[in-house]
Design an enzyme around this catalytic site. Structure first.
Site, PDB file in Angstrom:
ATOM      1  N   CYS A 174      -4.960   4.376   8.314  1.00 55.90           N
ATOM      2  CA  CYS A 174      -4.396   5.436   7.478  1.00 55.90           C
ATOM      3  C   CYS A 174      -2.927   5.645   7.848  1.00 55.90           C
ATOM      4  CB  CYS A 174      -5.161   6.746   7.652  1.00 55.90           C
ATOM      5  SG  CYS A 174      -4.399   8.089   6.708  1.00 55.90           S
ATOM      6  N   GLY A 191      -6.864  -3.829  -2.597  1.00 55.27           N
ATOM      7  CA  GLY A 191      -5.440  -3.572  -2.792  1.00 55.27           C
ATOM      8  C   GLY A 191      -4.957  -4.060  -4.152  1.00 55.27           C
ATOM      9  N   ASN A 223       0.258   8.297  -1.781  1.00 56.61           N
ATOM     10  CA  ASN A 223      -0.536   9.442  -1.346  1.00 56.61           C
ATOM     11  C   ASN A 223      -0.249   9.739   0.107  1.00 56.61           C
ATOM     12  OD1 ASN A 223      -3.048   9.260   0.600  1.00 56.61           O
ATOM     13  ND2 ASN A 223      -2.893   7.263  -0.409  1.00 56.61           N
TER      14      ASN A 223
END
Ligand code: SIN
Length: 312
Positions: free
Chosen positions: A130, A243, A69
């Protein structure tokens, strides 16, 4: 009756199962799949001080195992979150973590200061990791000094618990964990996505418009597990594992290496009810293995030592 409750510093969660930021909306969108009462807590999508449009499309791309993503922290900004999302959280029976992002320590601080008016927000998760902004440079996710500084700046403006979410894209995550602990974090989320990319060799087109992005899904579980364990053995604050977790066995693996709770992310896209199913199955699975409480399992891996000397 197996006791599922876990302690994350001052927070008590009814069970160790949380949603991962960015995979569950702000929480209530998923209510018809997973009721708040079945979960330890919900973590919001990242909220920033100002609205963000995010990155150009395509910004999601499937891979063999999981996906990439590059959303770029799209959100409507903290004022909209306070006006439109927070009122609906009133009375919700789950611990609510608001995930906060920013391009500078001042941004993080200003967003948290605005959020302080919301009693519905129980804790903050700082998105230091991020990979889809600032060209994937991850300054807060890879520089211990910067991570410590931003954590401390936020710590100074709130009494609520602060969790720093770390990146796996570093050579020594233990240094990052120690830095945020020194900055006053109450806990750590380990970890965010791995930097990755994909390309169609036939036409030379990358899968993401930004070329690189964050890889998540079952393929990253061993990496995330190692990162979580490395954080656990480096600090004395609780660690939330995250994760590639897609089964209850995965959850129990993260707990045995010392995580006090876990977050489920990408796996909820293919099965939005997964968290509720796991919450239902967890007591029987622990009872079968002879545990009276989930806390007995946490940190019981052989050879695990924490800096303070305790195995928990
Ligand atoms: C994004 O919005 O780009 C993903 C969030 C993250 O990886 O922290």
């Amino acid at each position: 009756m197996v006791d599922l409750s876990v302690q994350l510093g001052a927070l008590v969660l009814r069970n160790p199962l949380l949603s991962a930021s960015g995979t569950f909306g702000h929480g209530l969108e998923m209510e018809h799949f997973v009721s708040p009462e079945s979960l330890g807590g919900w973590v919001s999508k990242t909220v920033t001080l100002e609205p963000r449009h995010g990155n150009p499309a395509p910004r999601i791309c499937e891979t063999e195992a999981g996906f990439l993503n590059s959303i770029g922290l799209e959100n409507r900004g903290v004022d909209s979150y306070l006006e439109k999302i927070v009122p609906a959280l009133k009375g919700v029976d789950a611990v609510i973590f608001t995930n906060v992002g920013g391009a500078s320590p001042d941004d993080f601080v200003a967003a948290v200061e605005r959020l302080e008016e919301a009693d519905e927000v129980d804790a903050y998760e700082l998105n230091l990791s991020c990979p889809n902004v600032q060209g994937g440079k991850l300054p807060y996710g890879t520089d211990p000094k910067m991570a410590e500084d931003v954590t401390r700046r936020v710590r100074d403006v709130t009494k609520k618990p602060v969790f720093s979410k770390l990146s796996p894209n570093v050579s020594r995550i233990s240094d990052m964990a120690k830095a945020v602990e020194a900055g006053g974090a109450d806990g750590i989320t380990a970890v965010n996505t791995l930097l990755g990319m994909s390309v169609d060799w036939r036409n030379g087109t990358p899968g993401l418009a930004t070329i690189q992005g964050g890889y998540s899904g079952v393929g990253m579980k061993p990496v995330a597990l190692r990162c979580a364990w490395d954080c656990v053995r480096s600090v004395n604050i609780p660690v939330i594992g995250c994760g590639g977790i897609s089964t209850l066995d995965d959850v129990l693996e993260f707990l045995v290496v010392g995580c006090s709770a876990v977050q489920i992310g990408t796996a909820s896209f293919s099965n939005p009810s997964l968290l509720a199913e796991m919450a239902e199955e967890l007591p029987a699975r622990l009872a079968e293995a002879g545990f009276d409480s989930v806390r007995e399992l946490i940190g019981s891996m052989h050879g695990l030592e924490r800096p303070g000397g305790s195995s928990k």
